[in-house]
Write a protein that holds these residues in place. Structure first.
Motif, PDB file in Angstrom:
ATOM      1  N   VAL A   1       0.880  -1.174   0.000  1.00 55.58           N
ATOM      2  CA  VAL A   1       0.000   0.000   0.000  1.00 55.58           C
ATOM      3  C   VAL A   1       0.916   1.222   0.000  1.00 55.58           C
ATOM      4  CG1 VAL A   1      -1.881   1.219   1.166  1.00 55.58           C
ATOM      5  CG2 VAL A   1      -1.687  -1.260   1.391  1.00 55.58           C
ATOM      6  N   CYS A   2       0.680   2.167  -0.895  1.00 57.72           N
ATOM      7  CA  CYS A   2       1.553   3.333  -1.044  1.00 57.72           C
ATOM      8  C   CYS A   2       0.810   4.629  -0.736  1.00 57.72           C
ATOM      9  CB  CYS A   2       2.113   3.405  -2.456  1.00 57.72           C
ATOM     10  SG  CYS A   2       2.949   1.911  -2.979  1.00 57.72           S
ATOM     11  N   GLU A   3       1.589   5.692  -0.495  1.00 57.61           N
ATOM     12  CA  GLU A   3       1.069   7.032  -0.165  1.00 57.61           C
ATOM     13  C   GLU A   3       0.648   7.106   1.295  1.00 57.61           C
ATOM     14  OE1 GLU A   3       1.126   9.795  -2.160  1.00 57.61           O
ATOM     15  OE2 GLU A   3       2.210   8.488  -3.525  1.00 57.61           O
TER      16      GLU A   3
ATOM     17  N   ILE B   1      -3.017   7.404   2.461  1.00 59.14           N
ATOM     18  CA  ILE B   1      -3.780   6.242   2.019  1.00 59.14           C
ATOM     19  C   ILE B   1      -3.441   5.055   2.926  1.00 59.14           C
ATOM     20  CG2 ILE B   1      -4.093   4.575   0.126  1.00 59.14           C
ATOM     21  CD1 ILE B   1      -3.709   6.948  -1.808  1.00 59.14           C
TER      22      ILE B   1
ATOM     23  N   GLN C   1      -5.208   5.541   6.285  1.00 56.82           N
ATOM     24  CA  GLN C   1      -6.632   5.188   6.194  1.00 56.82           C
ATOM     25  C   GLN C   1      -6.804   3.669   6.145  1.00 56.82           C
ATOM     26  OE1 GLN C   1      -9.347   7.799   3.727  1.00 56.82           O
ATOM     27  NE2 GLN C   1      -7.372   8.570   3.019  1.00 56.82           N
ATOM     28  N   TYR C   2      -5.910   2.994   5.425  1.00 61.95           N
ATOM     29  CA  TYR C   2      -5.954   1.537   5.337  1.00 61.95           C
ATOM     30  C   TYR C   2      -5.767   0.927   6.734  1.00 61.95           C
ATOM     31  CZ  TYR C   2      -4.428  -3.219   4.169  1.00 61.95           C
ATOM     32  OH  TYR C   2      -4.287  -4.581   4.109  1.00 61.95           O
TER      33      TYR C   2
ATOM     34  N   GLU D   1      -8.818   1.324   8.812  1.00 62.99           N
ATOM     35  CA  GLU D   1      -9.941   0.456   8.421  1.00 62.99           C
ATOM     36  C   GLU D   1      -9.698  -0.994   8.828  1.00 62.99           C
ATOM     37  OE1 GLU D   1     -10.981   0.830   4.272  1.00 62.99           O
ATOM     38  OE2 GLU D   1     -11.249   3.007   4.443  1.00 62.99           O
ATOM     39  N   VAL D   2      -8.465  -1.459   8.632  1.00 64.91           N
ATOM     40  CA  VAL D   2      -8.187  -2.874   8.899  1.00 64.91           C
ATOM     41  C   VAL D   2      -8.090  -3.153  10.395  1.00 64.91           C
ATOM     42  CG1 VAL D   2      -6.496  -4.720   8.567  1.00 64.91           C
ATOM     43  CG2 VAL D   2      -7.073  -3.211   6.669  1.00 64.91           C
TER      44      VAL D   2
END
Lengths: 219, 223
Positions: free
Chosen positions: A64-66, A69, A72-73, A76-77
């Motif tokens: 996962v990049c940025e 982002i 947020q990932y 959520e996880v």
């Protein structure tokens, strides 16, 4: 939810710091792989072929990049503790707006403070302090941008605090004099264990930036 | 049901992102045209930080920045989802949306490029960018969102109409089947969707607007 978490990292990157901070807030165990950005590893080029930058979070082998982002990932996880974003959609939109402001405005101006000279630097300094004043307006009387608790916007901005000493010396500015509320907020954030442990020493960052500046400015 | 208003500007692709999302979700809204050369008190009140459109106003509360608005619409009106459910897939979608947002400068340069004075660097960078979109983001899918459009398609939707106008003005076609066949097909498919076809600014008017913009030194303010 569990599973292997690896972070392609760089100690002084305020963007990588955001991810380290989010992982610390959530108590997630991970392996940090410090990258050599002047000699990028095959792993980094494989995991982020588009931008070839840190941070990259690799979760169960998938990248996962940025930084925002990734944050947020993570939110959520690992949604069982320490929520970073508010639950109300309108509050979430405001949080996203202000984190975007940090990226589009604060970050860009901050870079000009240390990487330019002369008129360009003067303009950068002015813009940087203006953006911090706008953030002060948004903070108001709240202890954190997130309200009573440290949240997404706090996380997106606090990592820049580790570069403040560098901005002040290289830009010849006094951030506390211009934006006292931001400094008070930053010191409040630094009282949090996760923040204090995550942010590198400002002097170390300053020495790093002095060297980095040579690549941008001939003096 | 609380009132929804959209402050927009007719030639702005950023306005249209919001229009498409609201239409796809079946959300009723009032559209308010803003004159960006003479900004209204309403706009300055609702977006004091950037003073730009689009601004979505829901129950009197404003949200600015088109991509922030899109996420808000997705969360507030969950019918016809425009983002994947899976967190990893959502992160990928957000990555591609951001990839598009960060490339503004090369398109600005292309916009200023003329037949007489081609900006070869901008042309090269855009060609590379379109290739990346085709190979890495779209792949063999019909839409970026899969079989149906999602927020990524909406974010890149400007390519099928506004960019075509820029190509015509600059005399250089880059979104073509010979170099990016799948992306070209995507643009055709996207534009033919009724919701999109029925919600686009008039092409001739848009070209005239582009021409007048190019004659000035500053562009319009929208995000």
């Amino acid at each position: 939810m569990a599973g292997e978490v690896v972070l392609l990292d760089f100690w002084s990157s305020m963007f990588a710091m955001r991810v380290r901070l989010a992982l610390a807030e959530k108590g997630i165990k991970y392996e940090s792989k410090e990258q050599d950005l002047s000699n990028k590893s095959p792993l980094l080029l494989e995991m982020n072929p588009i931008n070839k930058q840190v941070p990259v979070l690799i979760h169960n082998g998938k990248p996962v990049c940025e930084s925002l982002i990734i944050v947020q990932y993570i939110d959520e996880v690992w949604n069982d503790k320490s929520p970073l974003l508010p639950s109300d959609p309108y509050q979430r939109a405001q949080a996203r707006f202000w984190a975007d402001f940090v990226d589009k405005k604060v970050s860009v101006a901050a870079k000009n403070v240390w990487s330019t000279k002369g008129e360009e630097q003067e303009a950068g300094k002015k813009e940087f302090l203006e953006t911090l004043k706008i953030m002060e307006g948004e903070l108001g009387d709240k202890p954190y941008f997130g309200g009573e608790t440290f949240g997404y916007v706090d996380l997106s901005l606090i990592t820049f605090y580790s570069w403040f000493h560098a901005y002040e010396v290289l830009g010849n500015i006094n951030i506390e004099a211009e934006c006292p509320k931001i400094i008070a907020w930053a010191k409040r954030c630094m009282q949090k264990e996760a923040v204090a442990k995550t942010l590198p020493d400002q002097k170390k960052v300053y020495e790093f930036v002095v060297q980095l500046r040579k690549m941008f400015v001939s003096e | 049901m609380e009132e929804v208003q959209l402050l927009g500007f007719w030639p702005s692709p950023y306005s249209y992102r919001v229009i498409w999302a609201l239409k796809l979700k079946g959300v009723k809204y009032e559209y308010i045209e803003e004159d960006l050369r003479n900004k209204s008190d309403r706009l300055l009140q609702y977006n004091p930080v950037h003073k730009k459109i689009p601004v979505l106003v829901h129950g009197g509360k404003p949200i600015a920045e088109s991509l922030v608005i899109l996420e808000y619409i997705e969360e507030t009106w969950p019918q016809n989802p425009l983002l994947p459910k899976d967190s990893y897939e959502r992160a990928l979608a957000r990555f591609w949306i951001k990839f598009g947002a960060d490339k503004g400068p090369i398109f600005s340069a292309f916009f200023r490029s003329t037949k007489e004075e081609l900006d070869q660097n901008a042309i090269k960078e855009i060609a590379e960018y379109l290739k990346i979109l085709e190979e890495q983001a779209l792949g063999d899918k019909k839409f970026f969102g899969g079989d149906n459009i999602g927020l990524v398609d909406i974010a890149y939707g400007w390519l099928c109409h506004w960019f075509i106008g820029m190509e015509e003005m600059g005399g250089v076609k880059l979104l073509v089947p010979s170099t990016v066949p799948r992306l070209h097909a995507w643009a055709e498919n996207f534009k033919q969707l009724p919701i999109i076809q029925e919600n686009l600014p008039d092409y001739t008017k848009l070209l005239a607007h582009f021409k007048s913009l190019r004659e000035k030194t500053t562009g319009y303010d929208a995000r």
